[in-house]
Write an enzyme that holds these catalytic residues in place. Sequence first.
Site, PDB file in Angstrom:
ATOM      1  N   CYS A 137      31.780  57.604  50.310  1.00  0.00           N
ATOM      2  CA  CYS A 137      30.748  56.561  50.345  1.00  0.00           C
ATOM      3  C   CYS A 137      30.777  55.694  51.595  1.00  0.00           C
ATOM      4  O   CYS A 137      29.734  55.442  52.206  1.00  0.00           O
ATOM      5  CB  CYS A 137      30.856  55.695  49.089  1.00  0.00           C
ATOM      6  SG  CYS A 137      32.429  54.792  48.939  1.00  0.00           S
ATOM      7  N   HIS A 190      33.441  51.132  46.040  1.00  0.00           N
ATOM      8  CA  HIS A 190      32.254  51.946  46.328  1.00  0.00           C
ATOM      9  C   HIS A 190      31.222  51.098  47.072  1.00  0.00           C
ATOM     10  O   HIS A 190      31.114  49.888  46.856  1.00  0.00           O
ATOM     11  CB  HIS A 190      31.652  52.483  45.022  1.00  0.00           C
ATOM     12  CG  HIS A 190      30.626  53.542  45.232  1.00  0.00           C
ATOM     13  ND1 HIS A 190      30.919  54.786  45.754  1.00  0.00           N
ATOM     14  CD2 HIS A 190      29.274  53.557  44.994  1.00  0.00           C
ATOM     15  CE1 HIS A 190      29.817  55.513  45.817  1.00  0.00           C
ATOM     16  NE2 HIS A 190      28.805  54.782  45.367  1.00  0.00           N
ATOM     17  N   HIS A 202      23.626  56.411  48.590  1.00  0.00           N
ATOM     18  CA  HIS A 202      25.101  56.400  48.660  1.00  0.00           C
ATOM     19  C   HIS A 202      25.625  57.814  48.428  1.00  0.00           C
ATOM     20  O   HIS A 202      24.877  58.723  48.038  1.00  0.00           O
ATOM     21  CB  HIS A 202      25.664  55.461  47.592  1.00  0.00           C
ATOM     22  CG  HIS A 202      25.326  55.881  46.191  1.00  0.00           C
ATOM     23  ND1 HIS A 202      26.271  56.076  45.204  1.00  0.00           N
ATOM     24  CD2 HIS A 202      24.119  56.155  45.583  1.00  0.00           C
ATOM     25  CE1 HIS A 202      25.683  56.429  44.070  1.00  0.00           C
ATOM     26  NE2 HIS A 202      24.380  56.475  44.274  1.00  0.00           N
TER      27      HIS A 202
END
Length: 237
Positions: A137, A190, A202
């Site tokens: 990510c 994240h 993402h």
Amino acid sequence: MKTRHSRSFSLPVYLLLAIGSVSIFSCSSVRKTSTSAAKTTQSGPRFLDDIRVNPGDRISSRNKSYGYTEKVPEDKEPAEEPGANLTLNEATLVRKYADILGVDDKKVNNIDLIEEIDDWYGTPYRYGGSSKNGIDCSAFSRTLFNDVFNAAIPRTAQEQYDYCDHIKKSQLKQGDLVFFHTTGGGRITHVGVYLQNGKFVHASTSSGVMISDLDDYYWRRVYRAAGRLPKAELTKN
């Protein structure tokens, strides 16, 4: 004697008749001439301000108050419609992402961004990866900022969170970062890049590079914060 007197009397009569005929013909000619002149005076179309134009006449454009269209100054010409100069592929891409984001085509105005997303879309997730073979990510958000916004940001999600100016969720704009704590702790684990209409792109652990909705139950539950690049960084780029 009677016959001679009759002949002498008839001559003046003929003269009077001849003179009368000339007079009548002359008056008729004058009347026709004046009538013709009157008709000539009234010939030709009549415009505003009592201007008459006869065949062969010229008239200054300053006196023409008919058929005039003002030229629109260049700085006041109608603005070009967004997307007017797009190629067929770009226009198709705009429609595709407008549909994904649930917005009007005109709101998809960063072609470089959607081209970059489309190029990476579906790339599998790989922890520590940063290529088309697999990417995580934070590497994806870093690549997006570098290639599209010409901005360098730190490598990990936590470092990116610490680097950004934090903003409210209601203040999110395209190009901002959204942060999550997916492991249940307080640490940022994240990160994604906000697009519009509640959507962000993402690299997810389950599906790779994709677009998700902040209002989905899972992302709403693990959402932590939003961030924007420092003003100095934005000014520089």
